[in-house]
Design an enzyme around this catalytic site. Structure first.
Site, PDB file in Angstrom:
ATOM      1  N   ASP A  67       8.314  -9.727  -9.937  1.00 38.57           N
ATOM      2  CA  ASP A  67       6.982 -10.445  -9.562  1.00 38.57           C
ATOM      3  C   ASP A  67       6.056 -10.268 -10.792  1.00 38.57           C
ATOM      4  O   ASP A  67       6.397  -9.510 -11.723  1.00 38.57           O
ATOM      5  CB  ASP A  67       6.411  -9.877  -8.387  1.00 38.57           C
ATOM      6  CG  ASP A  67       6.572  -8.317  -8.175  1.00 38.57           C
ATOM      7  OD1 ASP A  67       6.812  -7.645  -9.309  1.00 38.57           O
ATOM      8  OD2 ASP A  67       6.490  -7.932  -6.786  1.00 38.57           O
ATOM      9  N   ASN A 136       2.776  -1.332   3.064  1.00 33.91           N
ATOM     10  CA  ASN A 136       2.719  -2.189   4.316  1.00 33.91           C
ATOM     11  C   ASN A 136       4.268  -2.655   4.542  1.00 33.91           C
ATOM     12  O   ASN A 136       4.520  -3.691   5.253  1.00 33.91           O
ATOM     13  CB  ASN A 136       2.001  -3.387   4.399  1.00 33.91           C
ATOM     14  CG  ASN A 136       2.170  -4.284   3.035  1.00 33.91           C
ATOM     15  OD1 ASN A 136       3.203  -4.021   2.338  1.00 33.91           O
ATOM     16  ND2 ASN A 136       1.631  -5.467   2.810  1.00 33.91           N
ATOM     17  N   HIS A 138       6.011  -4.130   2.046  1.00 35.56           N
ATOM     18  CA  HIS A 138       6.622  -5.344   1.240  1.00 35.56           C
ATOM     19  C   HIS A 138       7.513  -4.816   0.172  1.00 35.56           C
ATOM     20  O   HIS A 138       7.957  -3.612  -0.050  1.00 35.56           O
ATOM     21  CB  HIS A 138       5.517  -5.862   0.559  1.00 35.56           C
ATOM     22  CG  HIS A 138       4.837  -5.144  -0.345  1.00 35.56           C
ATOM     23  ND1 HIS A 138       3.360  -5.280  -0.778  1.00 35.56           N
ATOM     24  CD2 HIS A 138       5.414  -4.505  -1.520  1.00 35.56           C
ATOM     25  CE1 HIS A 138       3.333  -4.492  -1.950  1.00 35.56           C
ATOM     26  NE2 HIS A 138       4.220  -3.847  -2.360  1.00 35.56           N
ATOM     27  N   GLU A 143       5.234 -10.146   1.332  1.00 35.49           N
ATOM     28  CA  GLU A 143       4.343  -9.392   2.386  1.00 35.49           C
ATOM     29  C   GLU A 143       4.865  -9.641   3.847  1.00 35.49           C
ATOM     30  O   GLU A 143       5.680 -10.763   4.147  1.00 35.49           O
ATOM     31  CB  GLU A 143       2.958  -9.825   2.207  1.00 35.49           C
ATOM     32  CG  GLU A 143       2.486  -9.931   0.547  1.00 35.49           C
ATOM     33  CD  GLU A 143       1.901  -8.383   0.329  1.00 35.49           C
ATOM     34  OE1 GLU A 143       2.586  -7.444   1.183  1.00 35.49           O
ATOM     35  OE2 GLU A 143       1.078  -8.181  -0.301  1.00 35.49           O
TER      36      GLU A 143
HETATM   37  C1  F6R Z   1       6.272  -3.914  -8.075  1.00 36.61           C
HETATM   38  C2  F6R Z   1       6.675  -4.602  -6.754  1.00 36.61           C
HETATM   39  C3  F6R Z   1       6.220  -3.686  -5.384  1.00 36.61           C
HETATM   40  C4  F6R Z   1       6.173  -2.263  -5.701  1.00 36.61           C
HETATM   41  C5  F6R Z   1       5.497  -1.686  -4.282  1.00 36.61           C
HETATM   42  C6  F6R Z   1       5.512  -0.188  -4.441  1.00 36.61           C
HETATM   43  O1  F6R Z   1       7.098  -4.880  -8.919  1.00 36.61           O
HETATM   44  O2  F6R Z   1       7.357  -5.572  -6.582  1.00 36.61           O
HETATM   45  O3  F6R Z   1       6.850  -4.314  -4.590  1.00 36.61           O
HETATM   46  O4  F6R Z   1       7.353  -1.851  -5.706  1.00 36.61           O
HETATM   47  O5  F6R Z   1       4.207  -2.281  -4.166  1.00 36.61           O
HETATM   48  O6  F6R Z   1       4.503   0.240  -5.703  1.00 36.61           O
HETATM   49  P1  F6R Z   1       4.237   1.645  -6.062  1.00 36.61           P
HETATM   50  O7  F6R Z   1       5.707   1.998  -6.463  1.00 36.61           O
HETATM   51  O8  F6R Z   1       3.296   1.543  -7.045  1.00 36.61           O
HETATM   52  O9  F6R Z   1       3.888   2.397  -4.956  1.00 36.61           O
END
Ligand code: F6R
Length: 243
Positions: A67, A136, A138, A143
């Site tokens: 992303d 959440n 995702h 989402e």
């Molecule tokens: C990042 C991504 C997100 C993160 C998720 C967890 O490229 O796609 O889905 O993997 O938000 O983030 P952290 O590791 O910072 O808790």
């Protein structure tokens, strides 16, 4: 689902990095699906160390990131393009032309998303997709919704995600409100999915996502249906299910 339980974040990073290293030894021109955020940082450090020790070679590796924020140029300090350069790409012998991230500056969302899906297919799909887990539920920026979104799409970040990610920006209003994200289809079509999750703050969502019903309101739950899904979690993240 295979579960690898690690004592702490350091061990988790080491274990997960070995899965990526093994993938590259077995198939040096692998297509790796990569993630940003704090969870994979330790893995990237381990991979850089392995590269410096001569244990892995990135010269034939291709990468597709999950992303990118819409509206952030690739050199913005919080862009995922910059994150990947800083934490991995500039430290290993990967050809920058083989690294791919959605173009957050393309204002034509439809064209950008179609281009990205087409690119993944042209590369032959993803051999190993690395994921983190949002608070959440995702994965990428898929989402919670009433349906599982299929292909790459433009997404409005939820309030929970904006709150979780504001720590990386000077202030909350600087957090972009939209992102381009790979969809659940390309993630699920990856030949191996490795999700890393650490810390007690994720214990509740780990339980819901991987030990509860599969539902789009918890996007990561769909991974339970993947034929080769490895969950690499530390004891704190597994604390909701291990007792
Ligand atoms: C990042 C991504 C997100 C993160 C998720 C967890 O490229 O796609 O889905 O993997 O938000 O983030 P952290 O590791 O910072 O808790």
């Amino acid at each position: 689902m295979q579960i690898i339980s690690a004592k702490d974040y350091g061990q988790l990073s080491w274990q997960a990095s070995k899965l990526l290293e093994a993938q590259l030894v077995l198939k040096p021109d692998s297509v790796l699906g990569l993630a940003t955020g704090s969870s994979p940082l330790g893995i990237y450090e381990e991979l850089v160390r392995a590269y410096q020790a001569g244990a892995v070679d990135f010269s034939h590796v291709r990468t597709v990131n999950l992303d990118e924020y819409v509206g952030l140029p690739g050199d913005h300090p919080q862009s995922y393009a910059r994150f990947m350069r800083e934490h991995l790409f500039s430290h290993v012998n990967i050809d920058p032309a083989n690294t791919h991230i959605p173009d957050g500056m393309n204002p034509d969302a439809e064209a950008e998303c179609a281009r990205y899906d087409e690119l993944i297919h042209r590369l032959g799909g993803i051999d190993l997709q690395l994921l983190g887990l949002g608070p959440n539920g995702h994965i990428g920026f898929n989402e919670p919704e009433d349906y599982f979104p299929a292909g790459t799409h433009k997404v409005a970040l939820t309030e929970a995600t904006i709150q979780a990610n504001k720590r990386f920006f000077d202030s909350e209003d600087q957090v972009p409100r939209f992102a381009y994200t790979m969809g659940v289809r390309e993630i699920m079509q990856s030949r191996h999915v490795v999700l890393v999750v650490s810390g007690e703050s994720k214990a509740k969502i780990v339980k819901e996502a991987f030990f509860g019903p599969v539902k789009p309101q918890v996007p990561a739950s769909i991974l339970q249906l993947h034929r080769r899904f490895t969950l690499v979690a530390d004891e704190a993240a597994l604390s909701g299910v291990s007792k």
